[in-house]
Design an enzyme around this catalytic site. Sequence first.
Site, PDB file in Angstrom:
ATOM      1  CG  HIS A   1      -0.286   0.358   2.508  1.00 10.06           C
ATOM      2  ND1 HIS A   1      -0.242   1.656   2.993  1.00 10.06           N
ATOM      3  CD2 HIS A   1       0.371  -0.391   3.431  1.00 10.06           C
ATOM      4  CE1 HIS A   1       0.401   1.667   4.154  1.00 10.06           C
ATOM      5  NE2 HIS A   1       0.773   0.435   4.437  1.00 10.06           N
ATOM      6  CB  CYS A   2       1.171   4.219  -1.757  1.00 11.28           C
ATOM      7  SG  CYS A   2      -0.361   4.445  -2.690  1.00 11.28           S
ATOM      8  CB  ILE A   3      -0.124   8.218   0.823  1.00  9.66           C
ATOM      9  CG1 ILE A   3       1.378   8.400   1.060  1.00  9.66           C
ATOM     10  CG2 ILE A   3      -0.906   9.228   1.672  1.00  9.66           C
ATOM     11  CD1 ILE A   3       1.896   9.749   0.648  1.00  9.66           C
ATOM     12  CB  THR A   4      -4.553   7.451  -1.070  1.00  6.37           C
ATOM     13  OG1 THR A   4      -3.955   7.356  -2.377  1.00  6.37           O
ATOM     14  CG2 THR A   4      -4.210   8.792  -0.452  1.00  6.37           C
ATOM     15  NE  ARG A   5      -2.496   5.628  -5.186  1.00  5.59           N
ATOM     16  CZ  ARG A   5      -1.372   5.745  -5.861  1.00  5.59           C
ATOM     17  NH1 ARG A   5      -1.180   5.045  -6.944  1.00  5.59           N
ATOM     18  NH2 ARG A   5      -0.421   6.553  -5.458  1.00  5.59           N
TER      19      ARG A   5
END
Length: 645
Positions: free
Chosen positions: A26-30
């Site tokens: 995952h990243c910041i939003t996804r």
Amino acid sequence: MGKYSEEAKELLRLIGGKENIAAVSHCITRMRFVLNDPGKADVKKIEAMKIVKGSFTQAGQFQVIIGNAVADFYNDFVAISGVEGVSKDSLKQTAKQNQNIIQKLVSVLAEIFAPLIPAIITGGLILGFRNCIDSLYLFENGTKTLVEISTFWSGVDSFLWLIGEAIFHMLPVGICWSVTKKMGTTQMLGIVLGLTLVSGQLLNAYAVAGTAAADIPKWDFGFVKVDMIGYQAQVLPAMFAAFTLVYIEKFLRKYTPQVISMIVVPFFSLVLSVMAAHFILGPIGWKIGAVISAGVYWGITGPVKVIFAAVFGFIYAPLVITGLHHMSNAIDLQLISDYSGTMLWPMIALSNIAQGSAVLAMVFLQRKNAKAQEVNVPSTISCYLGVTEPAMFGVNLKYRFPFICAMTGSALAAIISVGTKTTATAIGVGGIPGILSIKPQYMPSFAVAMIVAIAVPFVLTTIVGLKRLDKDDLNGEEVEDNSGIAKDMTVNTDNKQQFRAFLDGKVITLKKLDDGVFSEGVLGEGLAIIPDNDELIAPCDGTVSLVIPDSRHAIGLTLYNGVEIMLHIGLDTVNMKGDGFKYFVENGQKVKQGDKLIKFDKDKIKKAGYVDTTVCVITNPNGKTMEFHTDISAKANETNLIEFK
């Protein structure tokens, strides 16, 4: 149980289960997935989940936008699925299994430029600010700039150039470092290589055009002379040199004995790559870059400039989805180097603004929908500031028509921008702040183009949205037991809506079927029709919930009131493996009463030794009681067969 355990279970099911996940991160939003079979992911149902704000596929990764809660959601997902998470770098490596050669090349280019973007944005802001104080003649009746009348601002202007020069003129240093970082070789050697391309001992790249060939300094090796030319702001020479360094170092590491590798590997890697850069690769890269920038410049300024602008303005947003937009960074920087400015970047900034304006229209249309505004408002703000991802994937692509409206506005704004020769001195500053990157004399024309990029998508999206968005979209009101009935369809919420005949023919009870499953009600109550025609239609408004691609002989529907049914053409016709059957719809598609679902060949069914009696089974009554009308002759889309109570 975690806060998002139920949602995690649902996503795991819709994504194809644990066995379909090659890697997850995952990243910041996804949430970022690499799927073994991307086709197994039910995208429509995933996007219908309340916690999901959108999804898209890029660089071999299926990405699901969750928002600020993604970290907690990820933890619950990993716990529920039993899939061990990996780092983003590992995920990218795994994702390459789903990429073709072009996607892999674009991915490499993106990963090289990604670490440089913060510096490029900073440099663009600095150059834009310097434009405002040293190039706008706003004082003493329009004859002087702020720098010319103020010692303080003159000092600020001079000081800021220290940073601007370091970012843009010394760009090859950053590129060489980024390439070695991405390829896993010695980053310090990359930095040194980059420094040899911009050394003060060399003739500055910006001075080459104004220097006679005889006056260009040279290295004289007796048998050959090599021009001592710098590659300030050049992209391709730096990339060619850096990859040469990488592969020389990897080769030497592989074949050099460990006892002497500390000396041999860095020495020969650096010396050979610097020689290759200045003797061969630099001049070749310069020529290739010049040809590319000349071609783009011709497109922007030549006889087809209006067509070029319209096409580029229209397709830039789709390029962002594919990741191909990363190539524009290199082209922009080459244009700035060769022509002291780029007319490409203003169109990119305008495309960002257009996407934001389409979302602004959705803010207006859905002003009574509090849930939608949680995504719409921040997406609009970020898009106007140059970050388009939340707007495009969270809103515009979800509804589709705002995306097209934004593309249309972007194309018109691009025509104005190119038609007025609007030029930027730097890149990196997108959206409305992009005006700071524009040369002062073109700021008014860019402002006009911005107005178009704001107004046209807003108006078009509003007009189309008023026609296409339903009450649920506009007000956030949920229709009772919608069960996935999606947008762009008027849903009848009256529980007495008629369930009409799905074929012409004689209606019989399930008991009259020569079948031990349907006739005994194993799958549920229902009825059947001995058909006179060959096109199965929807008996009610609903959503397609089941298709069988291999045999195409049956279909599942979730009706307007949450009741689930299955329509099955013939008995044992699954054995025909789809021969004689054709779907008109796909899984997740919305249908209205009377819409065509399946066409079937009555003669082929008969020749195969089967009957074409078509069965309707209520697989989930959703708490409803039903009255069936059988032993009658029915007319498709006219005769009432079932009443829900």
